[in-house]
Design a protein around this motif. Structure first.
Motif, PDB file in Angstrom:
ATOM      1  N   GLU A  57       0.829  -1.210   0.000  1.00 11.85           N
ATOM      2  CA  GLU A  57       0.000   0.000   0.000  1.00 11.85           C
ATOM      3  C   GLU A  57       0.862   1.258   0.000  1.00 11.85           C
ATOM      4  O   GLU A  57       0.471   2.286  -0.564  1.00 11.85           O
ATOM      5  N   ARG A  58       2.040   1.194   0.624  1.00 16.21           N
ATOM      6  CA  ARG A  58       2.957   2.328   0.587  1.00 16.21           C
ATOM      7  C   ARG A  58       3.519   2.554  -0.811  1.00 16.21           C
ATOM      8  O   ARG A  58       3.777   3.680  -1.216  1.00 16.21           O
ATOM      9  N   ILE A  59       3.696   1.480  -1.574  1.00 16.02           N
ATOM     10  CA  ILE A  59       4.252   1.596  -2.923  1.00 16.02           C
ATOM     11  C   ILE A  59       3.274   2.285  -3.866  1.00 16.02           C
ATOM     12  O   ILE A  59       3.674   3.091  -4.709  1.00 16.02           O
ATOM     13  N   VAL A  60       1.995   1.983  -3.726  1.00 17.90           N
ATOM     14  CA  VAL A  60       0.992   2.510  -4.672  1.00 17.90           C
ATOM     15  C   VAL A  60       0.221   3.708  -4.112  1.00 17.90           C
ATOM     16  O   VAL A  60      -0.719   4.189  -4.751  1.00 17.90           O
ATOM     17  N   ALA A  61       0.615   4.206  -2.947  1.00 13.64           N
ATOM     18  CA  ALA A  61      -0.147   5.269  -2.278  1.00 13.64           C
ATOM     19  C   ALA A  61      -0.189   6.556  -3.096  1.00 13.64           C
ATOM     20  O   ALA A  61       0.740   6.893  -3.835  1.00 13.64           O
ATOM     21  N   LEU A  62      -1.275   7.292  -2.930  1.00 15.36           N
ATOM     22  CA  LEU A  62      -1.476   8.564  -3.617  1.00 15.36           C
ATOM     23  C   LEU A  62      -1.232   9.722  -2.656  1.00 15.36           C
ATOM     24  O   LEU A  62      -1.345   9.573  -1.432  1.00 15.36           O
ATOM     25  N   PRO A  63      -0.896  10.907  -3.191  1.00 11.70           N
ATOM     26  CA  PRO A  63      -0.687  12.079  -2.331  1.00 11.70           C
ATOM     27  C   PRO A  63      -1.895  12.332  -1.431  1.00 11.70           C
ATOM     28  O   PRO A  63      -3.040  12.157  -1.845  1.00 11.70           O
ATOM     29  N   GLY A  64      -1.614  12.715  -0.193  1.00 10.88           N
ATOM     30  CA  GLY A  64      -2.667  13.023   0.762  1.00 10.88           C
ATOM     31  C   GLY A  64      -3.065  11.850   1.629  1.00 10.88           C
ATOM     32  O   GLY A  64      -3.759  12.030   2.631  1.00 10.88           O
ATOM     33  N   SER A  65      -2.641  10.642   1.261  1.00 11.48           N
ATOM     34  CA  SER A  65      -2.987   9.466   2.061  1.00 11.48           C
ATOM     35  C   SER A  65      -1.928   9.228   3.127  1.00 11.48           C
ATOM     36  O   SER A  65      -0.783   9.668   3.004  1.00 11.48           O
ATOM     37  N   ALA A  66      -2.312   8.495   4.160  1.00 12.59           N
ATOM     38  CA  ALA A  66      -1.387   8.245   5.261  1.00 12.59           C
ATOM     39  C   ALA A  66      -0.199   7.393   4.825  1.00 12.59           C
ATOM     40  O   ALA A  66       0.886   7.488   5.401  1.00 12.59           O
ATOM     41  N   ALA A  67      -0.387   6.554   3.797  1.00 10.07           N
ATOM     42  CA  ALA A  67       0.681   5.658   3.350  1.00 10.07           C
ATOM     43  C   ALA A  67       1.643   6.329   2.381  1.00 10.07           C
ATOM     44  O   ALA A  67       2.705   5.774   2.076  1.00 10.07           O
ATOM     45  N   TYR A  68       1.303   7.517   1.911  1.00 11.79           N
ATOM     46  CA  TYR A  68       2.127   8.202   0.898  1.00 11.79           C
ATOM     47  C   TYR A  68       3.432   8.690   1.509  1.00 11.79           C
ATOM     48  O   TYR A  68       3.445   9.339   2.555  1.00 11.79           O
ATOM     49  N   GLY A  69       4.532   8.336   0.842  1.00 12.08           N
ATOM     50  CA  GLY A  69       5.841   8.738   1.347  1.00 12.08           C
ATOM     51  C   GLY A  69       6.906   8.542   0.290  1.00 12.08           C
ATOM     52  O   GLY A  69       6.626   8.512  -0.915  1.00 12.08           O
ATOM     53  N   ARG A  70       8.144   8.390   0.744  1.00 16.64           N
ATOM     54  CA  ARG A  70       9.281   8.311  -0.173  1.00 16.64           C
ATOM     55  C   ARG A  70       9.147   7.152  -1.156  1.00 16.64           C
ATOM     56  O   ARG A  70       9.472   7.279  -2.335  1.00 16.64           O
ATOM     57  N   LEU A  71       8.686   5.991  -0.684  1.00 11.35           N
ATOM     58  CA  LEU A  71       8.581   4.827  -1.547  1.00 11.35           C
ATOM     59  C   LEU A  71       7.555   5.041  -2.650  1.00 11.35           C
ATOM     60  O   LEU A  71       7.777   4.664  -3.807  1.00 11.35           O
ATOM     61  N   ALA A  72       6.439   5.670  -2.326  1.00 12.97           N
ATOM     62  CA  ALA A  72       5.410   5.948  -3.330  1.00 12.97           C
ATOM     63  C   ALA A  72       5.911   6.937  -4.366  1.00 12.97           C
ATOM     64  O   ALA A  72       5.611   6.817  -5.559  1.00 12.97           O
ATOM     65  N   VAL A  73       6.674   7.933  -3.933  1.00  9.17           N
ATOM     66  CA  VAL A  73       7.215   8.925  -4.872  1.00  9.17           C
ATOM     67  C   VAL A  73       8.171   8.250  -5.845  1.00  9.17           C
ATOM     68  O   VAL A  73       8.102   8.457  -7.059  1.00  9.17           O
ATOM     69  N   LEU A  74       9.088   7.437  -5.321  1.00 11.29           N
ATOM     70  CA  LEU A  74      10.058   6.767  -6.179  1.00 11.29           C
ATOM     71  C   LEU A  74       9.370   5.814  -7.147  1.00 11.29           C
ATOM     72  O   LEU A  74       9.672   5.800  -8.353  1.00 11.29           O
ATOM     73  N   ALA A  75       8.438   5.013  -6.632  1.00 10.54           N
ATOM     74  CA  ALA A  75       7.746   4.050  -7.483  1.00 10.54           C
ATOM     75  C   ALA A  75       6.896   4.746  -8.543  1.00 10.54           C
ATOM     76  O   ALA A  75       6.889   4.355  -9.716  1.00 10.54           O
ATOM     77  N   GLY A  76       6.188   5.790  -8.150  1.00 11.89           N
ATOM     78  CA  GLY A  76       5.328   6.492  -9.088  1.00 11.89           C
ATOM     79  C   GLY A  76       6.090   7.327 -10.096  1.00 11.89           C
ATOM     80  O   GLY A  76       5.597   7.591 -11.195  1.00 11.89           O
TER      81      GLY A  76
END
Length: 272
Positions: A152-171
């Motif tokens: 969930e951290r990998i696919v998280a969208l901005p504004g969500s609690a799971a959104y962070g460095r991993l989501a930015v890099l993956a996205g």
């Protein structure tokens, strides 16, 4: 392949038990394994790089789909089982630590990645694959098992609690989605958490940003999530000035910035 005994029988005959030290949880359900492989964008004859095959459940499903598999396994106990499989199918087994491999050299024509990743190394491997200097990379797709929370951290969208460095890099460098989720009962032994399969398809941002620079900017921005961006970026030399140069509101928090804004911020920091 059809003459091979069932996975549970093979494991019992070999006396193989999942190792907690290696983060092992075996997935043996053939229907689940086949469904994971069907979700992969592979064709018969395609090369697949598999990490941590263990006794070879996912390996069997890949081979049944017509893939040519190169598998890296550090558990010597599983090698005889994989050797039996390699004797009847296009499987190459490398004994070693996946964190120390250089798979790009093995696949000059590219390959797909598949793995039921040990939870203790999964994120490190993914970050390494997403941070390669040569981009587009050697891998054409990556279909990977993670703890559901990590997925969930990998696919998280901005504004969500799971959104962070991993989501930015993956996205930033891929299109990532969760293919399926699996309950603990699907594994032997059952882990304490649910799991999820994430699929990543690489894309070329073509924005001139180096992954190391993006990593430094996001590390600073998310380092103090509850603080405003201006305060968080003080930990990075030139960080506050980069916010202003990028035209961003320093009172925002990192989790509200989308990937394009992080790229803009990183470019401004590079110039500063």
């Amino acid at each position: 392949m059809a003459a091979l005994p069932p996975m549970r029988q093979v494991i019992e005959a070999a006396g193989l038990r999942a190792s907690k030290a290696l983060g092992q949880n075996f997935l043996l359900d053939l229907n689940l394994l086949d469904s994971i492989v069907r979700a992969m964008p592979i064709q018969p004859g395609d090369a697949v790089y598999e990490v941590g095959p263990g006794p070879g459940g996912l390996t069997r499903a890949l081979l049944k789909a017509g893939a040519r598999v190169t598998a890296v396994e550090r558990d010597a106990r599983a090698l005889p089982i994989l050797g039996d499989l390699a004797a009847v199918a296009p499987l190459t087994v490398i004994e070693g630590d996946a964190l120390k491999q250089q798979p790009a050299a093995l696949f000059p024509g590219g390959a797909h990645i598949a793995a039921n990743l040990p939870y203790n190394i999964g994120t490190a491997l993914l970050v390494g694959w997403l941070s390669e200097a040569q981009w587009l990379p050697w891998w054409r797709s990556a279909t990977l098992m993670f703890q559901r929370e990590v997925a969930e951290r990998i696919v998280a969208l901005p504004g969500s609690a799971a959104y962070g460095r991993l989501a930015v890099l993956a996205g930033w460098r891929s299109r990532a989605r969760i293919v399926t989720t699996l309950p603990p009962a699907a594994f032997v032994p059952p882990p304490k958490v649910s799991s999820a399969v994430v699929q990543l398809l690489p894309k070329d941002p073509a924005d001139g940003v180096a992954p190391g620079d993006l990593a430094r900017v996001t590390a600073a921005a998310f380092g103090q999530r509850r603080k405003m961006l201006r305060a968080a970026m003080k930990s990075l030399p030139g960080g506050v000035e980069a916010i202003e140069a990028a035209g961003l509101d320093g009172t925002r928090r990192a989790e509200t910035l989308d990937i394009a804004e992080f790229v803009t911020l990183t470019k401004a920091w590079q110039k500063g």
